[in-house]
Structures are given as C-alpha cells and as structure tokens.
Design a protein around this motif. Structure first.
Motif, PDB file in Angstrom:
ATOM      1  N   UNK A  56       0.827  -1.205   0.000  1.00 24.75           N
ATOM      2  CA  UNK A  56       0.000   0.000   0.000  1.00 24.75           C
ATOM      3  C   UNK A  56       0.865   1.259   0.000  1.00 24.75           C
ATOM      4  N   UNK A  57       1.873   1.296   0.880  1.00 23.42           N
ATOM      5  CA  UNK A  57       2.745   2.470   0.947  1.00 23.42           C
ATOM      6  C   UNK A  57       3.554   2.639  -0.338  1.00 23.42           C
ATOM      7  N   UNK A  58       3.756   1.549  -1.074  1.00 26.29           N
ATOM      8  CA  UNK A  58       4.504   1.629  -2.324  1.00 26.29           C
ATOM      9  C   UNK A  58       3.668   2.195  -3.471  1.00 26.29           C
ATOM     10  N   UNK A  59       2.375   2.420  -3.230  1.00 27.79           N
ATOM     11  CA  UNK A  59       1.572   3.087  -4.247  1.00 27.79           C
ATOM     12  C   UNK A  59       0.345   2.344  -4.709  1.00 27.79           C
ATOM     13  N   UNK A  60      -0.017   1.234  -4.063  1.00 29.45           N
ATOM     14  CA  UNK A  60      -1.232   0.525  -4.461  1.00 29.45           C
ATOM     15  C   UNK A  60      -2.443   1.427  -4.222  1.00 29.45           C
ATOM     16  N   UNK A  61      -3.229   1.626  -5.238  1.00 27.90           N
ATOM     17  CA  UNK A  61      -4.360   2.539  -5.153  1.00 27.90           C
ATOM     18  C   UNK A  61      -5.408   2.029  -4.175  1.00 27.90           C
ATOM     19  N   UNK A  62      -5.925   2.953  -3.362  1.00 25.14           N
ATOM     20  CA  UNK A  62      -6.978   2.586  -2.416  1.00 25.14           C
ATOM     21  C   UNK A  62      -8.244   2.153  -3.146  1.00 25.14           C
ATOM     22  N   UNK A  63      -8.386   2.598  -4.395  1.00 25.43           N
ATOM     23  CA  UNK A  63      -9.551   2.192  -5.180  1.00 25.43           C
ATOM     24  C   UNK A  63      -9.571   0.684  -5.413  1.00 25.43           C
ATOM     25  N   UNK A  64      -8.387   0.083  -5.426  1.00 26.48           N
ATOM     26  CA  UNK A  64      -8.311  -1.371  -5.592  1.00 26.48           C
ATOM     27  C   UNK A  64      -8.544  -2.100  -4.265  1.00 26.48           C
ATOM     28  N   UNK A  65      -8.234  -1.422  -3.159  1.00 26.99           N
ATOM     29  CA  UNK A  65      -8.414  -2.033  -1.841  1.00 26.99           C
ATOM     30  C   UNK A  65      -9.861  -1.940  -1.392  1.00 26.99           C
ATOM     31  N   UNK A  66     -10.543  -0.847  -1.768  1.00 25.05           N
ATOM     32  CA  UNK A  66     -11.911  -0.608  -1.314  1.00 25.05           C
ATOM     33  C   UNK A  66     -12.867  -1.747  -1.659  1.00 25.05           C
ATOM     34  N   UNK A  67     -12.852  -2.291  -2.894  1.00 21.88           N
ATOM     35  CA  UNK A  67     -13.761  -3.418  -3.181  1.00 21.88           C
ATOM     36  C   UNK A  67     -13.511  -4.634  -2.289  1.00 21.88           C
ATOM     37  N   UNK A  68     -12.234  -4.873  -1.956  1.00 21.34           N
ATOM     38  CA  UNK A  68     -11.913  -5.991  -1.071  1.00 21.34           C
ATOM     39  C   UNK A  68     -12.493  -5.748   0.322  1.00 21.34           C
ATOM     40  N   UNK A  69     -12.345  -4.510   0.812  1.00 23.10           N
ATOM     41  CA  UNK A  69     -12.892  -4.178   2.127  1.00 23.10           C
ATOM     42  C   UNK A  69     -14.412  -4.309   2.140  1.00 23.10           C
ATOM     43  N   UNK A  70     -15.060  -3.859   1.054  1.00 18.77           N
ATOM     44  CA  UNK A  70     -16.519  -3.971   0.980  1.00 18.77           C
ATOM     45  C   UNK A  70     -16.954  -5.426   0.955  1.00 18.77           C
TER      46      UNK A  70
END
Length: 382
Positions: free
Chosen positions: A177-191
C-alpha cells in the motif's frame, strides 16, 4: 583534551545513544507497564517476571545492535532472509513437529517456529523489491508484491496458524500500500469483507449448526467464529475465554480495582492471563482510564514510527519503517479486539506486555529496524 580524544568520545557517545529517543521511551513505558501487570497476573508464579526481565534485556540488546546496522546493509540481507524463511516453512510442512493438531515447529537442535521470522523477512523483502523498482513501479509490480506476501501466508495458514498468517499478511500489505497501491483497488476488497461478515452474522443460526461444514476451514476455526457471535453457546468451552475476559474488563469500571486487586485474575477465571489475555488483567486493575492511557502509548509508538518512515532517506527505509510501525497497530488492535469479544481468539500477544520471549524479541527487532532508518537520517545531517 586533544581533538582526537574529543572526536573518539563523540563517536562513542553517539554509539551509546543510538536509540531513537521518543521510540525508545514509548517501548520502555510499555515494557514497564507489561512487567507491572505480569507481576499481578503471575503472583503465584513469580519466576515468570524474572524470565520476562531476562527477555526484555535480550530484546533491548538486539534492538540496540540492529539500530547500528545501516539500511543499505539490511537491504543485502532481505533476499537471503526471505529465502531462508521460506525454506524453513517448507521444511515445517514436510518434517515439522505437530503439537495440539498444529504443525508449526521445527527441530534443528532447538525447537524453533519459522513463521515468526517471516513477520520481519516479508516486509524487508517487499521493501527491497520496491526499492529495486523505484521510479518505474507498474501495476504488475504490485501483483508480484502480493505474490511475495501470499506465499508465506499460505504456508503459515496451512499449519494452521491463522493469527501469525494474518500478521504476516498485514505487514506485507502495508508495504504494498505504501509503495503506491491505489486505495480504489483495496476498497472493493474491504466492501467484500464487510458484506461477508454481515452475511455470517445474519446467518449465524443456520451456519453454526453442528452438521454444517465450512469450506476451507477447520472445525475449531468454525467453532471460534460461532463462539464469537454467541459466547453463551459454549460458556464452559470456547466461549469461556471471551466471557471471563469481558467480565474482567467491565468490572474494572472507570478507575479499576487497583493493582493486585483484580479478582477475575487472582481467582483464576481468566485463562492465559499472563500471555494473550493480559489486557483483561490490566483493564480490571486500572480501569477505563488505564486502558485509554495504554491505547495512547500504542498510538504514540505507531505515530513515531510513521514519522521516522516519512523522514527516511531511501524508499527501502520508508517502506520498511512504515509497515513495521503499522504492524504494532495490528498486534494491539487484534489482541484487544479478541480480549474484548469483538474479534475471534487467534492467539496474538499484546505488544511488549504479554509474557513470552519469541514475540517480544520479534517486536524488538522490528523497533531496531525502525531505529536504523532513523539513525541513517541523523548521520546524514551531522
């Protein structure tokens, strides 16, 4: 005093005070709080406190030694350490020792638990990889990063040891995540996770029946989740831990019963009171105010680690320090969550407070690595 002697004394003084002072202070406060609580939790076994003091001294020695290792040298050890750790995990899967239904240990003259090594080796490996790709990171690099995380996590979860697997996954994911993974890609996983948890809660009456089998999970793991949803379903079995811990936390009230005055702990109602459930002992004796102070100390530790990461002089140092700082948050959140009855019991110790040498040394090494990043910045400024 001659200039040569003065210069030697200045170098010696810098060596002695290599600790990042705020970081060392927060760790010291947490360790002292842990020893005070452990004394109360182990009033019938005083040797535990002596053992823990020895573990603390070893931890601070390792912390001090690692703080002197430049991040550039740490980078050189990243790949060999990760490869060695993976080889040990494979060896555990093949010839590991099995205890209480879990194959987690390896006998190499002494019994070791290789999964502990991966809590450090995995974020180091990922930080090394992203340092190698600095300035040219693409979406494919994040897939490689997730693969580097997934391999040890899969082997550790297979043992099974979901608590350690979760910690290794979190440490690696923070780097990605700190290396630049977009939160937009993480949000669907969290949902998806939120929807899944909601579905489990709603369907508890049906899916927690004895004849229902959960795919990809052992029966004891299913039992843990179902007991979390309704501890009273097994009050003398799996639910006993949660029920007694919640009673201890609640009975502490705003100001607590006072040190050595906790009845739940001293009457042996709290299981594993010196290790995973030490927060229940602390909360009963020091109450809500003490609990908030403890949370403030953990918050200060995490924030200081993130400040060091933000000021790092290399991408490797920033990613490593940032991920390890957030790992302390994960440890504390999971432990306090499971003791408070909002997360399943997964066997995660409370950082710098729970009794035990392995976890304490691992956390001390993590702090030493953050201090190494901090020391590099100070050395460049002088």
């Amino acid at each position: 005093m001659s200039p040569e002697v003065r210069a030697w004394l200045e170098r010696a003084l810098r060596t002695l005070v290599a600790f990042d002072k705020p970081l060392a202070l927060f760790v010291f406060l947490l360790v002292c709080t842990g020893l005070v609580t452990l004394y109360s939790a182990s009033i019938d076994v005083p040797s535990r406190v002596t053992d823990q003091v020895r573990n603390v001294l070893l931890t601070f020695a390792l912390m001090w030694a690692i703080a002197h290792v430049p991040p550039q040298m740490l980078m050189r050890f990243s790949v060999p350490l990760y490869t060695f750790g993976m080889a040990l995990l494979v060896a555990v899967a093949v010839v590991g020792l099995t205890r209480k239904g879990a194959r987690r240990w390896l006998n190499v003259g002494v019994v070791i638990q290789p999964s502990e090594l991966m809590k450090i080796a995995t974020p180091m490996m990922l930080a090394w990889y992203y340092q190698l790709r600095e300035g040219s990171t693409r979406w494919f690099d994040h897939l490689v990063g997730l693969l580097l995380v997934g391999l040890p996590v899969a082997l550790i979860a297979k043992q099974p040891d979901l608590g350690t697997a979760m910690l290794v996954f979190a440490a690696g994911l923070y780097v990605v995540y700190f290396a630049g993974l977009s939160f937009k890609l993480i949000l669907p996983v969290l949902l998806t996770i939120v929807i899944g948890v909601g579905a489990v809660v709603i369907s508890e009456d049906r899916i927690c029946q004895p004849d229902v089998t959960w795919p990809m999970m052992h029966d004891y793991q299913k039992h843990r989740v179902c007991t979390l949803l309704d501890p009273t379903s097994d009050p003398l079995g799996k639910g006993f831990h949660t029920i007694q811990a919640v009673i201890a936390i609640g009975s502490g009230g705003p100001h607590g019963k006072g040190w050595l005055q906790g009845t739940q702990a001293h009457l042996e109602f709290i299981p594993e009171k010196h290790t995973d459930f030490i927060f229940a002992v602390y909360s009963e004796e020091f109450g809500l105010v003490g609990g908030l102070l403890l949370l403030a100390m953990y918050l200060a530790l995490v924030v200081r680690g993130l400040i060091v990461a933000a000021r790092g002089t290399t991408l490797f140092g920033r990613l490593l320090a940032g991920s390890l700082a957030m790992t302390f948050f994960t440890y504390a959140f999971v432990n306090i969550g499971m003791v408070s009855g909002i997360l399943p019991v997964v066997g995660v110790p409370l950082p710098f407070m729970s009794y035990g040498g392995t976890a304490l040394v691992t956390l001390g090494i993590a702090v030493g690595l953050i201090m190494s990043v901090s020391n590099q910045r100070r050395s460049l400024q002088t």
